[in-house]
Design a protein around this motif. Structure first.
Motif, short mmCIF file in Angstrom:
data_model
loop_
_atom_site.label_atom_id
_atom_site.label_comp_id
_atom_site.label_asym_id
_atom_site.label_seq_id
_atom_site.Cartn_x
_atom_site.Cartn_y
_atom_site.Cartn_z
N ALA A 77 2.09 19.15 -1.11
CA ALA A 77 0.88 18.72 -1.58
C ALA A 77 1.05 17.34 -2.25
O ALA A 77 0.56 16.25 -2.39
N ASP A 78 2.20 17.37 -2.84
CA ASP A 78 2.66 15.98 -4.07
C ASP A 78 2.89 15.12 -3.06
O ASP A 78 2.58 13.80 -3.40
N TRP A 79 3.64 15.26 -1.89
CA TRP A 79 3.85 14.21 -0.96
C TRP A 79 2.61 13.73 -0.46
O TRP A 79 2.32 12.46 -0.44
N LEU A 80 1.65 14.62 0.13
CA LEU A 80 0.51 14.02 0.44
C LEU A 80 -0.22 13.20 -0.49
O LEU A 80 -0.80 12.00 0.01
N TYR A 81 -0.34 13.55 -1.75
CA TYR A 81 -1.21 12.89 -2.64
C TYR A 81 -0.61 11.78 -3.19
O TYR A 81 -1.30 10.72 -3.22
N GLY A 82 0.75 11.86 -3.20
CA GLY A 82 1.49 10.55 -3.84
C GLY A 82 1.59 9.50 -2.79
O GLY A 82 1.46 8.33 -2.98
N ILE A 83 2.10 9.84 -1.65
CA ILE A 83 2.22 8.83 -0.68
C ILE A 83 1.03 8.20 -0.04
O ILE A 83 0.95 6.90 0.03
N ASN A 84 0.22 8.93 -0.07
CA ASN A 84 -1.21 8.18 0.51
C ASN A 84 -1.98 7.50 -0.52
O ASN A 84 -2.46 6.28 -0.27
N LEU A 85 -2.17 7.76 -1.62
CA LEU A 85 -2.69 7.11 -2.74
C LEU A 85 -1.94 6.10 -3.15
O LEU A 85 -2.28 5.06 -3.65
N THR A 86 -0.56 6.03 -3.56
CA THR A 86 0.13 5.15 -3.70
C THR A 86 0.08 3.77 -2.79
O THR A 86 0.02 2.92 -3.00
N ARG A 87 0.45 4.26 -1.35
CA ARG A 87 0.20 3.29 -0.37
C ARG A 87 -1.41 2.58 -0.54
O ARG A 87 -1.34 1.40 -0.34
N ALA A 88 -2.29 3.17 -0.73
CA ALA A 88 -3.56 2.78 -0.58
C ALA A 88 -3.86 1.73 -1.87
O ALA A 88 -4.11 0.58 -1.70
N TRP A 89 -3.39 2.25 -2.91
CA TRP A 89 -3.72 1.54 -4.20
C TRP A 89 -2.71 0.23 -4.16
O TRP A 89 -3.20 -0.73 -4.90
N THR A 90 -1.62 0.35 -3.70
CA THR A 90 -0.86 -0.73 -3.55
C THR A 90 -1.03 -2.06 -2.80
O THR A 90 -1.01 -2.94 -2.92
N LEU A 91 -1.52 -1.38 -1.41
CA LEU A 91 -2.17 -2.30 -0.65
C LEU A 91 -3.33 -3.19 -1.14
O LEU A 91 -3.39 -4.37 -1.09
N VAL A 92 -4.33 -2.30 -1.74
CA VAL A 92 -5.59 -3.03 -2.21
C VAL A 92 -5.06 -3.83 -3.48
O VAL A 92 -5.68 -5.06 -3.81
N GLY A 93 -4.06 -3.32 -4.25
CA GLY A 93 -3.42 -4.26 -5.27
C GLY A 93 -2.98 -5.42 -4.86
O GLY A 93 -3.26 -6.43 -5.45
N ARG A 94 -2.18 -5.54 -3.59
CA ARG A 94 -1.79 -6.95 -3.09
C ARG A 94 -2.88 -7.81 -2.77
O ARG A 94 -3.00 -9.00 -2.94
N GLN A 95 -4.06 -7.07 -2.26
CA GLN A 95 -5.20 -7.99 -2.06
C GLN A 95 -5.91 -8.46 -3.16
O GLN A 95 -6.52 -9.49 -3.30
N ALA A 96 -5.64 -7.72 -4.40
CA ALA A 96 -6.16 -8.22 -5.54
C ALA A 96 -5.39 -9.10 -6.41
O ALA A 96 -5.59 -9.53 -7.51
#
Length: 660
Positions: free
Chosen positions: A163-182
């Motif tokens: 569960a930690d892997w699912l939560y951390g991997i997916n949300l970290t990638r998502a917010w890192t990618l939109v962070g780069r856009q920002a």
């Protein structure tokens, strides 16, 4: 050949020393007769990185999310390959296997996952050790259990890791990618525990920043009564301007009364006395010790955990430290005279406290019904060599011994007195405390917290000698520090507004675990989301921006505390993990849909007004125990659906016990 697999080398050595026969050191194990004792080095295996499931996942892309492994894979940690090879060879030669992981969820996981990964198909016995002293280890070796009884605990730990892997991997990638856009150049790490902890600090910082001090005024009068003097405080009535806590907002009424008071006489109209008995504080859990050590000695929570591990493993002076329990087994009571005699050697203060203890006394701390996988921290009875302890180790050791010694002292007995006077038709109150029996209190402090009042008789005359008005201001909440943040994580229900959830969480373990809380704080500091300002913990600009950009549900404690309850149901009631993981995936999809570059751009801009600095980009992007995926190859710079792989050490999630 019998093979015992311990969680770490120090435990393996303690087991080998407790076995009959001479121990011989071999490459990666100890031989004692027909028994071989080998070890893990913490987690030898880790959840595979996303690109192990599909090479395309080396590239971080929004259209890959959510990444949902099937089937799940474990890979050896790079530095663990040699020890895994030793264990593989030993398992092939073994006829009997004993699991000797630490007696908790993660200890169950890290040894059992190795046994299963290396293909052992035979039965497994379970050895539970919480005290490295030889007599305790010998007793444990004499009562091995069937490891099958702990399969539910293993499934809960395995489910937590996935569960930690699912939560951390997916949300970290998502917010890192939109962070780069920002426009943010770096990893934005999101975890199911670390992010709500960061949210606690961000919200506290916001309360402090928004706080508007309000002046209020208090009036005291020194009164003469037959038995002596005391100070009483005016209780203004509703005719005066008061705030919601009854504080006086206008100075003029207090000034007018103060001018009339000297020489005025009145009467003691109400007198209340209450005798109180207070039992000694219980022996420590790890978190309770971290709170006290932070308050007394300004030690960071992680430092206290590391000290406890050294006292347990290297010095063998205390029992297993990563415990959430504050009670001791009844059998330890009978051993206490010998244990404490050894534990207090070489220290004058501990020796003095031991001399004053009544070792026949049995406090509420000795309660088998309240002892689970672990018991409270306690001395092992080994005589300490203080020349080998540094100052911090000696201080923490004394705290552990003190709280056990306190169980052999009588309760603290006080008489609490509250008095109400009426002078010039106004009410004045005074209160004091009279010490009747010091009991355990001198072991903790010699300070008298509330001075006693002189002897009082209801109806007696009181005369005002002097009066003063003091101007005060309301104060903002204190910023978090290690002690208060650990305490907040332990008592997370206080920070939940929903009454039903609050009731549920009062009985939960809180945010994080005994083993992970200190590491979570340090991870947030290392990743640049928290900044230590002297002894305070404040959120950085990046920390504020991330919390304010995330959906509120991701930064509040309800989800992770309820996770722990679901995991406890798997461990204790053998519930199936699948429904929990299925619900998590549904939740993930909703959170991923909320990842928005414009919102993050706005919060990054707004965070520039925050005083706490953001650490250097190099430090901010370095993640210990990260949750973002292993380093990958280069790609195009940024687009709506694509970004180069940020540099991160994540994806090697759960190298150490606990949760990010």
């Amino acid at each position: 050949m019998r093979l015992i697999i311990a969680e770490k080398p120090s435990l393996a050595r303690a087991i080998a020393e407790a076995l009959p026969g001479r121990s011989q050191r071999q490459e990666g194990y100890l031989q004692v007769g027909d028994t071989r004792v080998s070890w893990c080095l913490g987690h030898l295996l880790e959840q595979a990185s996303p690109d192990a499931y599909d090479p395309a996942y080396k590239q971080w892309r929004l259209d890959h999310l959510p990444i949902l492994p099937e089937p799940w894979r474990l890979t050896p940690r790079p530095k663990a390959r040699a020890q895994l090879a030793v264990l593989r060879r030993l398992l092939k030669e073994a006829r009997e296997v004993v699991h000797a992981g630490d007696p908790d969820r993660e200890g169950q996981l890290l040894v059992q996952e190795v046994i299963e990964h290396l293909g052992w198909k035979g039965p497994v016995a379970r050895l539970l050790i919480s005290d490295l002293n030889r007599p305790a280890v010998e007793r444990a070796l004499g009562r091995l259990e069937d490891n099958a009884a702990y399969q539910a605990l293993y499934r809960a730990a395995e489910t937590r890791a996935r569960a930690d892997w699912l939560y951390g991997i997916n949300l970290t990638r998502a917010w890192t990618l939109v962070g780069r856009q920002a426009g943010h150049d770096g990893v934005l790490s999101v975890g199911r525990v670390q992010t709500p902890v960061l949210g606690l600090v961000v919200r506290r910082d916001a309360e402090i920043a928004a706080f508007q001090p309000r002046p209020f005024h208090v009036l005291w009068a020194d009164l003469q009564v037959a038995g002596g003097q005391l100070r009483a405080w005016w209780q203004p009535g509703e005719a005066h301007p008061l705030d919601d806590q009854g504080r006086l907002l206008a100075r003029l009424p207090a000034e007018a009364l103060a001018a009339r008071l000297p020489g005025a006489e009145g009467q003691l109209v109400a007198l209340q006395t209450q005798d109180k008995r207070q039992a000694a504080p219980l022996p420590y859990s790890l978190s309770a010790l971290q709170v006290d050590a932070a308050r007394r000695y300004k030690l960071p929570a992680k430092a206290v955990l590391d000290i406890c591990q050294r006292l347990y493993e290297r010095h063998q002076l205390i029992t297993y430290p990563r415990s959430d329990c504050r009670y001791l087994p009844r059998e330890h009571h009978a051993l206490a005279p010998r244990t404490l005699a050894g534990a207090c050697q070489g220290d004058a203060t501990l020796g003095q406290w031991l001399a004053g203890a009544d070792l026949s006394r049995r406090s509420r701390a000795w309660d088998d019904a309240k002892v689970g996988a672990h018991h409270a921290l306690a001395p092992t009875g080994r005589a300490p060599d203080f020349s080998r302890l540094d100052d911090a180790e000696a201080r923490v050791y004394r705290l552990v011994v003190r709280n056990v010694l306190a169980q052999f002292y009588p309760p603290l007995e006080t008489r609490e007195v509250k008095a109400e006077f009426r002078i010039l038709d106004e009410r004045f109150r005074a209160q004091g405390s009279e010490l009747k029996v010091a009991g355990w209190k001198p072991l903790f402090t010699t300070r008298e917290e509330t001075p006693p009042l002189p002897p009082l008789v209801e109806g007696e005359t009181a005369r005002a000698l002097d009066a003063r008005v003091e101007d005060r201001e309301t104060r903002p909440p204190e910023p978090f520090n290690d002690a208060s943040l650990i305490k907040a994580m332990m008592n997370i229900a206080r920070y939940v507004s929903d009454p039903a959830v609050k009731r549920t969480l009062r009985d939960s373990d809180g945010l994080g675990t005994e083993a992970t809380r200190a590491g979570i704080i340090e991870t947030l500091v290392e990743r640049g989301y928290l900044v230590r300002d002297k002894s305070s913990l404040r959120a950085s600009r990046t920390g504020h921006a991330l919390i304010n950009a995330l959906p509120e549900a991701a930064s509040r404690p309800e989800r992770t505390a309820l996770w722990e309850q679901r995991l406890a149901a798997i461990a204790e009631r053998d519930e199936a993990p699948a429904p929990f993981l299925s619900a998590l995936v549904d939740d993930l999809r909703r959170l991923l849909n909320a990842a928005d570059a414009q919102t993050l751009r706005q919060t990054l801009a707004a965070s520039q007004a925050i005083e706490a600095p953001t650490p250097s980009p190099r430090r901010a992007t370095q993640g210990r125990r990260g949750s973002a995926g292993k380093r990958g190859g280069k790609g195009s710079k940024t687009s709506n659906r694509r970004a180069s792989t940020p540099r991160t050490t994540g994806g090697r999630a759960r190298r150490a016990k606990g949760d990010a």
